[in-house]
Scaffold this motif. Sequence first.
Motif, mmCIF file in Angstrom:
data_model
loop_
_atom_site.group_PDB
_atom_site.id
_atom_site.type_symbol
_atom_site.label_atom_id
_atom_site.label_comp_id
_atom_site.label_asym_id
_atom_site.label_seq_id
_atom_site.Cartn_x
_atom_site.Cartn_y
_atom_site.Cartn_z
ATOM 1 N N GLY A 36 -2.593 7.853 0.688
ATOM 2 C CA GLY A 36 -1.698 7.179 0.758
ATOM 3 C C GLY A 36 -1.102 7.898 0.304
ATOM 4 N N TYR A 37 -1.422 7.315 -1.067
ATOM 5 C CA TYR A 37 -0.853 8.109 -2.829
ATOM 6 C C TYR A 37 -0.591 9.846 -1.810
ATOM 7 N N ALA A 38 -1.762 9.879 -1.781
ATOM 8 C CA ALA A 38 -2.067 11.959 -1.293
ATOM 9 C C ALA A 38 -0.628 11.983 -0.549
ATOM 10 N N LEU A 39 -0.860 11.257 0.238
ATOM 11 C CA LEU A 39 0.638 11.890 1.710
ATOM 12 C C LEU A 39 1.968 11.381 1.198
ATOM 13 N N ILE A 40 2.055 11.133 0.222
ATOM 14 C CA ILE A 40 3.411 10.160 -0.216
ATOM 15 C C ILE A 40 4.319 11.749 -0.837
ATOM 16 N N GLU A 41 2.676 12.227 -1.727
ATOM 17 C CA GLU A 41 3.167 13.398 -2.766
ATOM 18 C C GLU A 41 2.390 15.434 -1.921
ATOM 19 N N LEU A 42 2.091 14.411 -1.032
ATOM 20 C CA LEU A 42 2.792 16.216 0.071
ATOM 21 C C LEU A 42 4.205 15.773 0.877
ATOM 22 N N ARG A 43 4.108 14.751 1.305
ATOM 23 C CA ARG A 43 6.046 15.023 2.509
ATOM 24 C C ARG A 43 6.963 14.566 1.153
ATOM 25 N N THR A 44 7.101 15.085 0.032
ATOM 26 C CA THR A 44 8.341 14.256 -1.006
ATOM 27 C C THR A 44 8.391 15.587 -1.856
ATOM 28 N N GLY A 45 6.533 15.899 -2.412
ATOM 29 C CA GLY A 45 6.935 17.023 -3.273
ATOM 30 C C GLY A 45 6.746 16.754 -5.030
ATOM 31 N N TRP A 46 6.781 14.878 -4.653
ATOM 32 C CA TRP A 46 6.991 14.385 -6.058
ATOM 33 C C TRP A 46 5.698 14.045 -6.443
ATOM 34 N N ARG A 47 5.978 14.436 -8.382
ATOM 35 C CA ARG A 47 4.572 14.062 -9.169
ATOM 36 C C ARG A 47 4.154 12.281 -8.364
ATOM 37 N N GLY A 48 3.086 11.889 -8.405
ATOM 38 C CA GLY A 48 2.556 10.534 -8.245
ATOM 39 C C GLY A 48 2.282 10.260 -9.801
ATOM 40 N N PHE A 49 3.039 9.427 -10.820
ATOM 41 C CA PHE A 49 2.708 8.375 -11.812
ATOM 42 C C PHE A 49 1.600 7.421 -12.147
ATOM 43 N N GLY A 50 1.557 7.161 -11.192
ATOM 44 C CA GLY A 50 0.143 6.380 -10.976
ATOM 45 C C GLY A 50 -0.150 4.769 -9.697
ATOM 46 N N VAL A 51 -0.406 3.530 -9.922
ATOM 47 C CA VAL A 51 -0.550 2.807 -8.981
ATOM 48 C C VAL A 51 -1.186 1.277 -10.001
ATOM 49 N N CYS A 52 0.469 0.817 -10.026
ATOM 50 C CA CYS A 52 0.325 -0.491 -10.744
ATOM 51 C C CYS A 52 0.336 -1.158 -10.120
ATOM 52 N N PRO A 53 -1.269 -2.020 -10.046
ATOM 53 C CA PRO A 53 -1.411 -3.537 -10.365
ATOM 54 C C PRO A 53 -0.829 -4.624 -10.304
ATOM 55 N N TRP A 54 -0.786 -5.666 -9.321
ATOM 56 C CA TRP A 54 0.311 -7.176 -9.751
ATOM 57 C C TRP A 54 -0.280 -7.610 -11.304
ATOM 58 N N PHE A 55 0.707 -7.739 -11.563
ATOM 59 C CA PHE A 55 1.127 -8.384 -12.971
ATOM 60 C C PHE A 55 1.309 -9.339 -13.044
#
Length: 481
Positions: A208-227
């Motif tokens: 899913g993360y890779a798909l967002i990068e592909l569809r938007t062209g935006w860089r991903g800065f990570g996945v933050c777990p629940w704090f």
Amino acid sequence: MGRALMIQGTGSNVGKSLLVAGLCRAARLRGLSVAPFKPQNMSNNAAVTSDGGEIGRAQALQALACGTLPHTDMNPVLLKPETETGAQVIVQGKRLTSTRARDYGALKPRLMESVLESYHRLRAAHDLVLVEGAGSPAEVNLRANDIANMGFARAADVPVVLAGDIDRGGVIAQIVGTKTVIDPADAAQISGFLINRFRGDPTLFDDGYALIELRTGWRGFGVCPWFQDAWKLPAEDALDIRSTNGTGALHIVCLQISRIANFDDLDPLSQEPGVRLTMLPPGQPIPGDAGLVILPGSKSTQGDLAFLREQGWDIDLIAHHRRGGRILGICGGYQMLGQSVADPEGIEGPAGETPGLGLLDIATVMTADKRVTETHAIHAATGLLCRGYEIHLGRSIGPDCARPFAHVAGQPEGATSRDGRIAGTYLHGLFRDDAFRAAYLRNFGVVTETGYDATVEAVLDALAAHLERHLDVKGLIALAR
């Protein structure tokens, strides 16, 4: 001149405030002079600033994370809802006007001048300014004259990172859909995205993360777990205050009135092991085992008196008092406890007078002059010096004021009933003071175990470490310009 980065969200309550607070602390720990900034906030939970104004409580927490005092430049436009369709407009800490939602748009060009003025002052004074958006940039119906999201970002040329809340579900559509509906020039202002509030194994989201990068062209800065410890930080929304279901000896019930305001009085109480705190929703009776009922602050005292009566809480409060229970009214809640609330100039709504609950022998008159100040007081019952703040309209006088709740600058403040079990005060924030909270709860047989301010500082450090582990914080700070 310092650099800046803006965190916007795919919607309200996706965790923007917490992310900015954590990044503020992380940047501070890296040796940077950093300040928070939110162009426009909508909240009835305000904080008093060092320069004698008011800003959103979230920006005050972010200032604490930065190790600096809260200042009105950190939230130059604060909207405080008074009705379903209207709000008080606070500009650079001072009340400008009250307006209806449909008329607010006409004010925005004028407000943008104040927003940019405050922003440039912060940039001139700090290495880094971390900006928080409001709501979502995808609300394209509100884009004209926007001062909260892309309108500000483009006017100030601040790079944007878009945060999505995966806990709600549909985060791929949230982020990809945002790019689809916003103007291409706005989309070009967005440099990346991050995923917030993940639960479980983050590798399951790799595709899913890779798909967002592909569809938007935006860089991903990570996945933050629940704090998990987020609840220990001051809540921005009353719905975020955690009721506690433990076996504490004292059951404190706070009535969730419709225009609840400045409810930070409850945060320290929610963390005491000896206390069970219930945020009582509308339609529920006051529990018979309550030892203390709190009437919190309100942005519309007369409106909330009507709301309170609709729930039958006026009858419940009388029964609670007859059973030997105690009642504490804070600010608007204090006003409600009296014999009447008069608003001859129609400051909070239609002009007129409303009968109070009659539990304190005082009367309140709303006045146009708003008192906004940090306060040191001496609590009458214990003689303790404690710190708090005042942020209210109106003055209250009457026979029960002869038994004040506290003394401020040698003058009586608040009121207490003859039997001592009903009290009211305009002072907010007293329960943050560990000594006062300990003395107050001791009257109920509760021994306190927490140092509130020390806990908040420790949680902010833990939040920064949490973001460092799971997000590319170095990359985010490098993105600022």
